[in-house]
Design a protein around this motif. Structure first.
Motif, PDB file in Angstrom:
ATOM      1  N   MET A  57       0.827  -1.169   0.000  1.00 12.17           N
ATOM      2  CA  MET A  57       0.000   0.000   0.000  1.00 12.17           C
ATOM      3  C   MET A  57       0.882   1.247   0.000  1.00 12.17           C
ATOM      4  O   MET A  57       1.935   1.266   0.601  1.00 12.17           O
ATOM      5  N   MET A  58       0.399   2.255  -0.685  1.00 10.77           N
ATOM      6  CA  MET A  58       1.141   3.506  -0.790  1.00 10.77           C
ATOM      7  C   MET A  58       0.171   4.658  -0.530  1.00 10.77           C
ATOM      8  O   MET A  58      -0.942   4.669  -1.058  1.00 10.77           O
TER       9      MET A  58
ATOM     10  N   GLN B 172       4.795  13.033 -10.700  1.00  7.60           N
ATOM     11  CA  GLN B 172       6.061  13.196  -9.993  1.00  7.60           C
ATOM     12  C   GLN B 172       5.917  12.820  -8.517  1.00  7.60           C
ATOM     13  O   GLN B 172       6.765  12.124  -7.951  1.00  7.60           O
ATOM     14  N   ALA B 173       4.833  13.272  -7.883  1.00 10.59           N
ATOM     15  CA  ALA B 173       4.588  12.933  -6.475  1.00 10.59           C
ATOM     16  C   ALA B 173       4.400  11.421  -6.317  1.00 10.59           C
ATOM     17  O   ALA B 173       4.875  10.826  -5.340  1.00 10.59           O
ATOM     18  N   ALA B 174       3.727  10.792  -7.272  1.00  6.24           N
ATOM     19  CA  ALA B 174       3.515   9.342  -7.217  1.00  6.24           C
ATOM     20  C   ALA B 174       4.836   8.590  -7.366  1.00  6.24           C
ATOM     21  O   ALA B 174       5.074   7.601  -6.670  1.00  6.24           O
ATOM     22  N   ARG B 175       5.706   9.055  -8.263  1.00  7.59           N
ATOM     23  CA  ARG B 175       7.024   8.412  -8.421  1.00  7.59           C
ATOM     24  C   ARG B 175       7.833   8.496  -7.136  1.00  7.59           C
ATOM     25  O   ARG B 175       8.463   7.530  -6.713  1.00  7.59           O
TER      26      ARG B 175
ATOM     27  N   GLY C  30      -6.553  -0.885  -6.298  1.00  9.41           N
ATOM     28  CA  GLY C  30      -7.569  -0.026  -5.699  1.00  9.41           C
ATOM     29  C   GLY C  30      -6.971   1.349  -5.450  1.00  9.41           C
ATOM     30  O   GLY C  30      -5.819   1.464  -5.038  1.00  9.41           O
ATOM     31  N   VAL C  31      -7.747   2.388  -5.706  1.00 12.53           N
ATOM     32  CA  VAL C  31      -7.284   3.766  -5.509  1.00 12.53           C
ATOM     33  C   VAL C  31      -8.327   4.517  -4.684  1.00 12.53           C
ATOM     34  O   VAL C  31      -9.525   4.416  -4.949  1.00 12.53           O
ATOM     35  N   ARG C  32      -7.849   5.241  -3.683  1.00 13.44           N
ATOM     36  CA  ARG C  32      -8.720   6.106  -2.883  1.00 13.44           C
ATOM     37  C   ARG C  32      -8.170   7.527  -3.001  1.00 13.44           C
ATOM     38  O   ARG C  32      -6.973   7.748  -2.803  1.00 13.44           O
TER      39      ARG C  32
ATOM     40  N   VAL D 266      -4.478  16.959  -2.692  1.00 12.03           N
ATOM     41  CA  VAL D 266      -5.047  15.673  -3.061  1.00 12.03           C
ATOM     42  C   VAL D 266      -4.365  14.587  -2.231  1.00 12.03           C
ATOM     43  O   VAL D 266      -3.144  14.470  -2.262  1.00 12.03           O
ATOM     44  N   GLU D 267      -5.154  13.833  -1.479  1.00 10.87           N
ATOM     45  CA  GLU D 267      -4.650  12.679  -0.741  1.00 10.87           C
ATOM     46  C   GLU D 267      -4.912  11.447  -1.599  1.00 10.87           C
ATOM     47  O   GLU D 267      -6.033  11.253  -2.075  1.00 10.87           O
ATOM     48  N   ILE D 268      -3.884  10.640  -1.798  1.00 15.88           N
ATOM     49  CA  ILE D 268      -4.012   9.477  -2.676  1.00 15.88           C
ATOM     50  C   ILE D 268      -3.510   8.239  -1.956  1.00 15.88           C
ATOM     51  O   ILE D 268      -2.450   8.269  -1.329  1.00 15.88           O
TER      52      ILE D 268
END
Length: 143
Positions: free
Chosen positions: A1-2, A40-43, A61-63, A131-133
């Motif tokens: 989980m990330m 970029q933030a995801a990387r 799954g994505v929240r 944005v919270e991911i």
């Protein structure tokens, strides 16, 4: 989980615009900048969480929580709280932009792998917009 937070005001993805007289279509620059910021933030989060690109066929799954600043005219009693937003932009357009940014970050091989999406839209205290991911590999079984 990330799990990660992107400090940026959310931008919706609108329909692809076609230029006049047969010119190619385009997306607004603020949208492409937003998607690149998400990517970029995801990387960076993937490196921090030791995330490996999910193989094809693995469900994801994505929240997503979209936090907008309260309008200046909001009641003072609400300004320090997070409350559900019932105004524009539409949540489906907000989701598209984030999912495209996450795909651009190569978190998965194919965006068909995203099998569940939970999204929330809030107004929050000024300075907390973003944005919270949360991204996770899903179990094959239904809950």
């Amino acid at each position: 989980m990330m799990h990660f937070f992107v400090d940026v005001i959310p931008v919706p993805k609108q329909s692809f615009r076609i230029g006049g007289r047969g010119r190619l279509g385009f997306q607004p620059k603020r949208l492409t900048v937003y998607e690149k910021t998400i990517a970029q933030a995801a990387r960076e989060a993937a490196l921090d969480h030791d995330w490996k690109t999910a193989r094809a066929g693995v469900p994801i799954g994505v929240r997503i929580s979209f936090i907008f600043p309260h309008p200046k005219a909001a009641k003072k009693s609400l300004r320090d709280q997070r409350v559900f937003r019932t105004k524009r932009p539409d949540i489906d357009n907000l989701q598209k932009a984030v999912l495209d940014g996450l795909s651009r970050a190569n978190l998965w091989e194919d965006d068909q792998q995203v099998s569940t999406v939970r999204a929330f839209k809030f107004d929050g205290p000024r300075g907390s917009e973003g944005v919270e991911i949360r991204v996770e590999v899903r179990d094959d079984r239904m809950e």
